[in-house]
Enzyme design. Structure first.
Site, PDB file in Angstrom:
ATOM      1  N   SER A 173      46.608  42.728  40.571  1.00  0.00           N
ATOM      2  CA  SER A 173      45.343  42.282  41.087  1.00  0.00           C
ATOM      3  C   SER A 173      45.067  40.791  40.846  1.00  0.00           C
ATOM      4  O   SER A 173      44.132  40.242  41.440  1.00  0.00           O
ATOM      5  CB  SER A 173      44.210  43.120  40.495  1.00  0.00           C
TER       6      SER A 173
ATOM      7  N   SER B 196      49.236  44.015  36.644  1.00  0.00           N
ATOM      8  CA  SER B 196      48.506  43.048  37.468  1.00  0.00           C
ATOM      9  C   SER B 196      48.701  41.590  37.124  1.00  0.00           C
ATOM     10  O   SER B 196      48.192  40.732  37.836  1.00  0.00           O
ATOM     11  CB  SER B 196      47.001  43.354  37.421  1.00  0.00           C
TER      12      SER B 196
ATOM     13  N   LYS C 289      40.719  34.151  36.129  1.00  0.00           N
ATOM     14  CA  LYS C 289      40.535  35.285  37.061  1.00  0.00           C
ATOM     15  C   LYS C 289      39.058  35.668  37.039  1.00  0.00           C
ATOM     16  O   LYS C 289      38.423  35.677  35.965  1.00  0.00           O
ATOM     17  CB  LYS C 289      41.412  36.441  36.590  1.00  0.00           C
TER      18      LYS C 289
END
Lengths: 98, 484
Positions: B150, B174, B73
């Site tokens: 997210s 997330s 990420k």
């Protein structure tokens, strides 16, 4: 709680050193109405007054001192390589004290 | 041979038998990444991946992650690789150091092939607010449905089978919510179990490194590498680490599981509820005790506002260093304030500006008592209620989300129980710092959905064992979105 209106929200934004368009502030005002309504739900919890604030989920004990281990530090070039306004190996800015 | 969708164990066996090399795996993963149609990548690490993979020549039998491709990420610092947090304020930023988790995975000889998209600076739950636009759900080729956030990019890439695992982060859900939407295992370990050095802070009292995989054991392999104290992160725990993949099949046969009735009651999707109840029967038939327990509805309804105020307030402080001076695009100005103000006005997206303002408002002297401090007290009330349950039960078990991934533009009533409770209850594990894992339990209209176990702090191994047990009964492991 302080009353909120668009001017207060603009002050909050400027305090954070950014700005938004008028339309974006209107969207924020609508969101604030919902957030305040959601916050009122918290106030309905009976145990709240007796509760202590929680900052972290639990205490984490950790060592506060570490051994001094000599290492190569970042070079000046590496340390400022992401700054996009440089001169003579230093970051350049307008004067703070005019 | 096509290696897409294979698990860590399957790839490891092929690597050890020298039927495939790390270079070949990296090449395939990179080829897939370049054809990604879900807008899941910020940066494809082609040169870095190939250079590293080619150096891995002697398989390590006892190292399951040797030669395994993965993605990161884009809120984890990666040395000499652009890292943007999916925000224009960090356009062009190239860190001079690796996050600890990146260092550890490199040391384990796993091969990073790319940085993945996220909601801007991890502040979002839809996968729509990153500066490159929306990331799509690989299970929906019409691109009508979200993948959640997210950690949207990591979820999409793993669900698409490009890599067997991915790094995410989890502040409110997330990793675990997009896992539900994308048919994945999404694991949030105990807060402080994994170093956060090099992870962009969003709300440090809640932030945790997260792991995506397509089966439970793969997440355990990754935790084996990542867990442990780090002198560079003073919040990382000094408690001894476990061996998480070892004996993963040895769940406590007498484990007691609590289902929070208020969470189940807030869900209206019959398919999800029926399947969830089926899994409860599976667990009971396997000999586990499963009881419905109550938490005051007022406490459950207050989960989201408590999270929202605390996270916005912490985020406001933590992102004060985004000034366009040390990194990010520089804008000329007459004064220092002009320079910073232009950087932040142009660099931040609208959604996070609203969150920062809400956070700043909550921290104003006149508002702290009614907003921020009240939210912190309510966090204590919530955590006490949850820990009371976990005194008598070993796990809390609930549907991970109210339904399958929503369609783009679908609106929720933000004062409804479905939004406040069903859609946001996973934050309980962040408030209390508990290990929590989502895994798939069913499909509806071709879209997956999941359920979630949460356990006691530092009982990460037990949570993995319980999830592994359920996975055995559902048979839903290693599922991959249908390819192009």
């Amino acid at each position: 709680m302080k009353e909120y209106n668009i001017e207060i929200l603009k002050q909050a934004a400027r305090g954070l050193l950014f700005d938004m368009s008028e339309e974006q502030y209107q969207t924020l005002m609508s969101e604030f109405d919902i957030v305040v309504a959601q916050m009122k739900i918290i106030g309905e919890n009976k145990e709240l007054d007796k509760a202590e604030q929680m900052v972290f989920p639990f205490d984490v004990s950790t060592s506060t001192m570490r051994e001094d281990v000599p290492e190569e530090p970042l070079s000046r070039e590496e340390a400022i390589r992401n700054a996009n306004n440089k001169i003579g190996g230093q970051i350049k800015l307008p004067k703070v004290v005019q | 041979m096509n290696y897409r969708g294979l698990s860590i164990d399957e790839l490891h066996a092929l690597l050890v038998a020298k039927k495939v090399t790390p270079l070949e795996l990296a090449q395939e993963a990179l080829a897939l990444a370049k054809k990604d149609s879900n807008n899941a990548f910020e940066y494809i690490m082609e040169k870095e991946a190939l250079d590293f993979a080619v150096s891995l020549t002697e398989p390590e039998d006892n190292n399951p992650l040797w030669g395994i491709p993965f993605v990161i990420k884009d809120n984890f610092s990666t040395k000499d690789v652009p890292t943007t947090g999916s925000s224009n304020i960090l356009k062009g930023y190239v860190p001079v150091f690796d996050a600890t988790v990146v260092e550890k995975l490199k040391a384990a000889k796993a091969v990073a092939i790319g940085k993945t998209t996220l909601d801007e600076l991890a502040m979002g739950g839809t996968g729509t607010s990153g500066h490159l636009g929306m990331t799509f759900n690989p299970y929906d080729r019409k691109h009508e449905r979200l993948v959640g956030g997210s950690s949207c990019g990591s979820a999409a890439v793993t669900a698409d089978g490009f890599v067997p695992f991915a790094l995410g982060s989890d502040t409110g859900d997330s990793t675990r919510k997009p896992a539900s939407y994308a048919g994945l295992v999404g694991f949030k370990p105990t807060w402080s179990r994994i170093s956060r050095y090099g992870l962009f802070p969003f709300a440090p009292s809640l932030d945790t490194v997260g792991i995506f995989s397509r089966n439970v054991k793969d997440s355990a392999y990754v935790l084996d590498v990542l867990a442990g104290h780090d002198d560079r992160d003073f919040t990382s725990s000094v408690k001894p680490v476990d061996e998480y993949a070892k004996d993963i099949e040895k769940v406590n046969p007498k484990a007691k599981i609590a289902v929070i009735k208020g969470i189940v009651d807030s869900i209206s999707d019959k398919v999800v509820l029926d399947k969830f109840n089926e899994t409860i029967e599976m667990l009971k038939n396997a000999g586990f005790t499963v009881d419905f327990v109550e938490i005051d509805e007022k406490i459950l309804s207050s989960l989201f506002p408590t999270y929202f105020v605390i996270s916005c307030a912490e985020a406001t402080s933590n992102n004060a260093n985004m000034d366009g001076i040390k990194f990010g695009p520089y804008y000329n100005g007459q004064t220092f304030e002009d320079v910073v103000s232009q950087a932040r006005t142009n660099g931040f997206g609208e959604l996070i500006k609203r969150r920062f303002i809400i956070g700043n408002f909550a921290l104003m002297k006149e508002n702290q008592k009614d907003l921020f401090l009240r939210a912190q007290k309510n966090r204590r009330v919530i955590v006490n209620a949850v820990n009371d349950i976990l005194k008598e039960y070993d796990f809390i078990y609930c549907p991970a989300a109210p339904s399958i991934a929503p369609k783009v533009g679908e609106k929720s009533d933000r004062l409804s129980n479905e939004y406040l409770i069903a859609d946001n209850h996973l934050v309980i594990a962040n408030f209390a710092g508990l290990p929590s894992i989502t895994l798939p339990i069913g499909m509806k209209d071709g879209m997956p959905f999941g359920a979630n176990f949460t356990g006691r702090a530092f009982e990460d191994k037990q949570v993995l064992q319980m999830a592994y047990e359920l996975e055995k009964h559902t048979g839903l492991k290693n599922i991959v979105a249908k390819g192009e």
